[in-house]
Write a protein that holds these residues in place. Structure first.
Motif, mmCIF file in Angstrom:
data_model
loop_
_atom_site.group_PDB
_atom_site.id
_atom_site.type_symbol
_atom_site.label_atom_id
_atom_site.label_comp_id
_atom_site.label_asym_id
_atom_site.label_seq_id
_atom_site.Cartn_x
_atom_site.Cartn_y
_atom_site.Cartn_z
ATOM 1 N N GLY A 98 0.800 -1.219 0.000
ATOM 2 C CA GLY A 98 0.000 0.000 0.000
ATOM 3 C C GLY A 98 0.832 1.268 0.000
ATOM 4 N N LEU A 100 4.006 3.596 -1.533
ATOM 5 C CA LEU A 100 4.821 3.772 -2.740
ATOM 6 C C LEU A 100 6.085 4.597 -2.486
ATOM 7 C CD1 LEU A 100 1.899 4.529 -5.236
ATOM 8 C CD2 LEU A 100 3.060 2.344 -4.861
ATOM 9 N N HIS A 101 6.281 5.050 -1.251
ATOM 10 C CA HIS A 101 7.457 5.874 -0.946
ATOM 11 C C HIS A 101 8.726 5.015 -0.996
ATOM 12 C CE1 HIS A 101 4.146 8.184 0.861
ATOM 13 N NE2 HIS A 101 4.884 9.250 0.588
ATOM 14 N N ASP A 102 9.735 5.466 -1.753
ATOM 15 C CA ASP A 102 10.945 4.635 -1.808
ATOM 16 C C ASP A 102 12.251 5.415 -1.701
ATOM 17 O OD1 ASP A 102 11.122 5.790 -4.313
ATOM 18 O OD2 ASP A 102 11.140 3.892 -5.425
ATOM 19 N N GLY A 104 13.612 6.959 0.951
ATOM 20 C CA GLY A 104 14.334 6.548 2.158
ATOM 21 C C GLY A 104 14.855 5.127 2.034
ATOM 22 N N SER A 146 10.216 -0.847 5.015
ATOM 23 C CA SER A 146 10.064 0.601 5.051
ATOM 24 C C SER A 146 8.590 0.970 4.933
ATOM 25 C CB SER A 146 10.845 1.227 3.879
ATOM 26 O OG SER A 146 10.747 2.634 3.915
ATOM 27 N N THR A 150 1.143 6.408 8.033
ATOM 28 C CA THR A 150 0.600 5.818 9.265
ATOM 29 C C THR A 150 -0.386 4.703 8.907
ATOM 30 O OG1 THR A 150 -0.870 7.722 9.279
ATOM 31 C CG2 THR A 150 0.914 7.740 10.860
ATOM 32 N N ALA A 194 19.636 6.123 7.528
ATOM 33 C CA ALA A 194 20.371 5.113 6.770
ATOM 34 C C ALA A 194 21.702 4.738 7.424
ATOM 35 C CB ALA A 194 20.599 5.610 5.340
HETATM 36 C C1 B12 Z 1 8.408 12.394 -1.405
HETATM 37 C C2 B12 Z 1 7.057 12.133 -0.796
HETATM 38 C C3 B12 Z 1 6.101 11.535 -1.607
HETATM 39 C C4 B12 Z 1 6.369 11.067 -3.028
HETATM 40 C C5 B12 Z 1 7.091 9.722 -2.965
HETATM 41 C C6 B12 Z 1 8.123 9.555 -4.078
HETATM 42 C C7 B12 Z 1 8.970 8.358 -3.843
HETATM 43 N N1 B12 Z 1 9.426 7.795 -4.940
HETATM 44 O O1 B12 Z 1 9.237 7.944 -2.724
HETATM 45 C C8 B12 Z 1 4.923 10.953 -3.611
HETATM 46 C C9 B12 Z 1 4.553 12.256 -4.256
HETATM 47 C C10 B12 Z 1 4.687 9.830 -4.608
HETATM 48 C C11 B12 Z 1 4.096 10.800 -2.332
HETATM 49 C C12 B12 Z 1 2.831 10.253 -2.317
HETATM 50 C C13 B12 Z 1 2.020 10.235 -1.189
HETATM 51 N N2 B12 Z 1 2.291 10.748 0.013
HETATM 52 CO CO1 B12 Z 1 4.065 11.359 0.503
HETATM 53 N N3 B12 Z 1 5.559 12.267 1.055
HETATM 54 C C14 B12 Z 1 6.773 12.506 0.554
HETATM 55 C C15 B12 Z 1 7.647 13.339 1.511
HETATM 56 C C16 B12 Z 1 7.586 14.796 1.042
HETATM 57 C C17 B12 Z 1 9.105 12.956 1.644
HETATM 58 C C18 B12 Z 1 9.372 11.505 1.990
HETATM 59 C C19 B12 Z 1 10.818 11.227 1.780
HETATM 60 O O2 B12 Z 1 11.228 10.726 0.742
HETATM 61 N N4 B12 Z 1 11.655 11.638 2.737
HETATM 62 C C20 B12 Z 1 13.115 11.569 2.601
HETATM 63 C C21 B12 Z 1 13.644 10.228 3.047
HETATM 64 C C22 B12 Z 1 15.172 10.233 2.911
HETATM 65 O O3 B12 Z 1 13.321 10.052 4.395
HETATM 66 P P1 B12 Z 1 12.573 8.759 4.939
HETATM 67 O O4 B12 Z 1 11.717 8.185 3.883
HETATM 68 O O5 B12 Z 1 11.986 9.056 6.256
HETATM 69 O O6 B12 Z 1 13.732 7.674 5.111
HETATM 70 C C23 B12 Z 1 14.741 7.751 6.104
HETATM 71 C C24 B12 Z 1 14.347 7.092 7.435
HETATM 72 O O7 B12 Z 1 12.973 7.122 7.698
HETATM 73 C C25 B12 Z 1 14.942 5.725 7.369
HETATM 74 N N5 B12 Z 1 14.241 4.641 6.699
HETATM 75 C C26 B12 Z 1 13.336 4.657 5.709
HETATM 76 N N6 B12 Z 1 13.000 3.444 5.307
HETATM 77 C C27 B12 Z 1 13.705 2.579 6.069
HETATM 78 C C28 B12 Z 1 13.747 1.199 6.071
HETATM 79 C C29 B12 Z 1 14.564 0.543 6.983
HETATM 80 C C30 B12 Z 1 14.620 -0.947 6.988
HETATM 81 C C31 B12 Z 1 15.337 1.302 7.917
HETATM 82 C C32 B12 Z 1 16.159 0.597 8.903
HETATM 83 C C33 B12 Z 1 15.305 2.703 7.896
HETATM 84 C C34 B12 Z 1 14.490 3.322 6.975
HETATM 85 O O8 B12 Z 1 16.153 5.969 6.672
HETATM 86 C C35 B12 Z 1 15.895 6.891 5.615
HETATM 87 C C36 B12 Z 1 17.175 7.625 5.297
HETATM 88 O O9 B12 Z 1 17.663 8.385 6.370
HETATM 89 C C37 B12 Z 1 6.914 13.113 2.873
HETATM 90 C C38 B12 Z 1 7.065 14.247 3.903
HETATM 91 C C39 B12 Z 1 8.175 14.009 4.874
HETATM 92 N N7 B12 Z 1 8.777 15.074 5.312
HETATM 93 O O10 B12 Z 1 8.491 12.868 5.234
HETATM 94 C C40 B12 Z 1 5.473 12.890 2.424
HETATM 95 C C41 B12 Z 1 4.469 12.043 3.266
HETATM 96 C C42 B12 Z 1 5.226 10.815 3.802
HETATM 97 N N8 B12 Z 1 3.453 11.639 2.293
HETATM 98 C C43 B12 Z 1 2.295 11.665 2.818
HETATM 99 C C44 B12 Z 1 1.110 11.334 2.096
HETATM 100 C C45 B12 Z 1 -0.200 11.519 2.836
HETATM 101 C C46 B12 Z 1 1.162 10.845 0.771
HETATM 102 C C47 B12 Z 1 -0.030 10.441 -0.106
HETATM 103 C C48 B12 Z 1 -1.131 9.624 0.605
HETATM 104 C C49 B12 Z 1 -0.575 11.727 -0.710
HETATM 105 C C50 B12 Z 1 -1.853 11.588 -1.524
HETATM 106 N N9 B12 Z 1 -2.916 12.049 -0.939
HETATM 107 O O11 B12 Z 1 -1.816 11.057 -2.606
HETATM 108 C C51 B12 Z 1 0.636 9.635 -1.225
HETATM 109 C C52 B12 Z 1 0.688 8.134 -0.880
HETATM 110 C C53 B12 Z 1 1.105 7.281 -2.007
HETATM 111 C C54 B12 Z 1 1.336 5.880 -1.502
HETATM 112 N N10 B12 Z 1 0.367 5.001 -1.647
HETATM 113 O O12 B12 Z 1 2.376 5.603 -0.973
HETATM 114 C C55 B12 Z 1 2.301 12.079 4.275
HETATM 115 C C56 B12 Z 1 2.084 10.915 5.237
HETATM 116 C C57 B12 Z 1 1.158 11.263 6.381
HETATM 117 C C58 B12 Z 1 1.029 10.135 7.327
HETATM 118 N N11 B12 Z 1 1.369 10.397 8.564
HETATM 119 O O13 B12 Z 1 0.667 9.043 6.988
HETATM 120 C C59 B12 Z 1 3.687 12.812 4.393
HETATM 121 C C60 B12 Z 1 4.315 12.750 5.797
HETATM 122 C C61 B12 Z 1 3.447 14.290 3.987
HETATM 123 C C62 B12 Z 1 2.527 15.044 4.957
HETATM 124 N N12 B12 Z 1 3.074 15.799 5.867
HETATM 125 O O14 B12 Z 1 1.329 14.935 4.864
HETATM 126 N N13 B12 Z 1 4.759 11.253 -1.287
#
Ligand code: B12
Length: 207
Positions: A98, A100-102, A104, A146, A150, A194
């Protein structure tokens, strides 16, 4: 500045061309590929990781740095012997059903690869059944899950339940995930970023 320090700087600045040049230069200086990865490429990514955590840089800078790091990896990776790569173990990683975020997940994959793990990336929107099948096929020591939503975090619980009989360690992460949640659902490790993911993987394999 040494070549490795210059390489780390180029990773931080996201200059893929320079990173590639410094990687080639380091090899001609006789520096071991693993050292180039650890003290040049990963060192640079670690700085970016900390800056990202402190909100000093944002996602685009992280991605540009990661791309630069990859340019260096492309130069040195073919020179890593199979044993160097395999010795550390295999980690299977994917984003849960469910979701699609990739971005991180990809960063975690790159860091783990940089640290010498063989990483099998099963992609996004991966069902518990698909994780089970992939684990049977690739026999990893660790599975990384990952989730960024929520609403999809709960699929980590069902995936861990489905993986119970596979006897793999499970490490989880993603913005909404916490250590408390990891404990609740029976994950073996949690990492907030990471760089910590690499430390946790090392610890899991040592224990
Ligand atoms: C980019 C993004 C998108 C992109 C994703 C592109 C892609 N290819 O990933 C797109 C536009 C597609 C998108 C879509 C959606 N998104 Co979005 N998105 C984001 C955003 C802005 C950044 C996420 C990100 O990449 N962060 C950068 C990376 C580096 O950080 P990270 O993922 O946290 O990963 C780090 C750690 O968490 C950890 N980590 C991550 N994975 C793993 C795995 C393991 C094993 C380990 C150990 C560590 C680890 O290490 C990483 C590196 O340090 C966030 C906002 C935010 N500030 O987080 C919202 C956010 C996550 N999205 C959100 C939402 C609501 C959506 C949508 C539902 C929007 C919609 N209505 O369509 C859709 C959902 C689609 C789906 N089914 O997944 C919400 C989630 C709210 C919630 N609490 O659930 C957020 C928080 C935005 C917000 N404030 O509302 N999104």
């Amino acid at each position: 500045m040494s070549t490795l320090q210059e390489m780390a700087e180029a990773v931080i600045n996201g200059n893929a061309g320079k990173v590639k040049e410094f990687a080639e230069k380091a090899l001609t200086e006789g520096i071991a590929p693993q050292t180039i990865i650890n003290e040049g490429l990963i060192a640079g990514m670690n700085v970016i990781g900390v800056r990202f955590k402190n909100n000093e840089v944002y996602v685009p800078e992280v991605l540009i740095a990661a791309r630069a790091m990859h340019a260096g990896m492309d130069v040195v990776k073919p020179l890593l012997t199979d044993s160097e790569v395999r010795d550390k173990g295999t980690i299977l990683i994917g984003t849960v059903k469910g979701d699609l975020h990739d971005i991180g997940k990809n960063l975690v994959r790159m860091m783990l690869e940089g640290a010498g793990y063989k990483v099998v990336d099963v992609g996004v929107d991966v069902s518990p059944e698909k994780f089970v099948e992939a684990v049977a096929e690739h026999k990893p020591q660790i599975v990384g899950l990952s989730a960024l939503l929520t609403t999809t975090m709960t699929n980590m619980r069902t995936t861990i339940e489905a993986l119970k009989s596979s006897h793999v360690r499970v490490m989880i992460g993603g913005a909404p995930v916490t250590q408390k949640f990891a404990d609740e659902i029976g994950a073996d490790a949690y990492a907030a970023d990471a760089a910590t993911a690499v430390e946790k993987a090392n610890q899991l394999l040592a224990s």
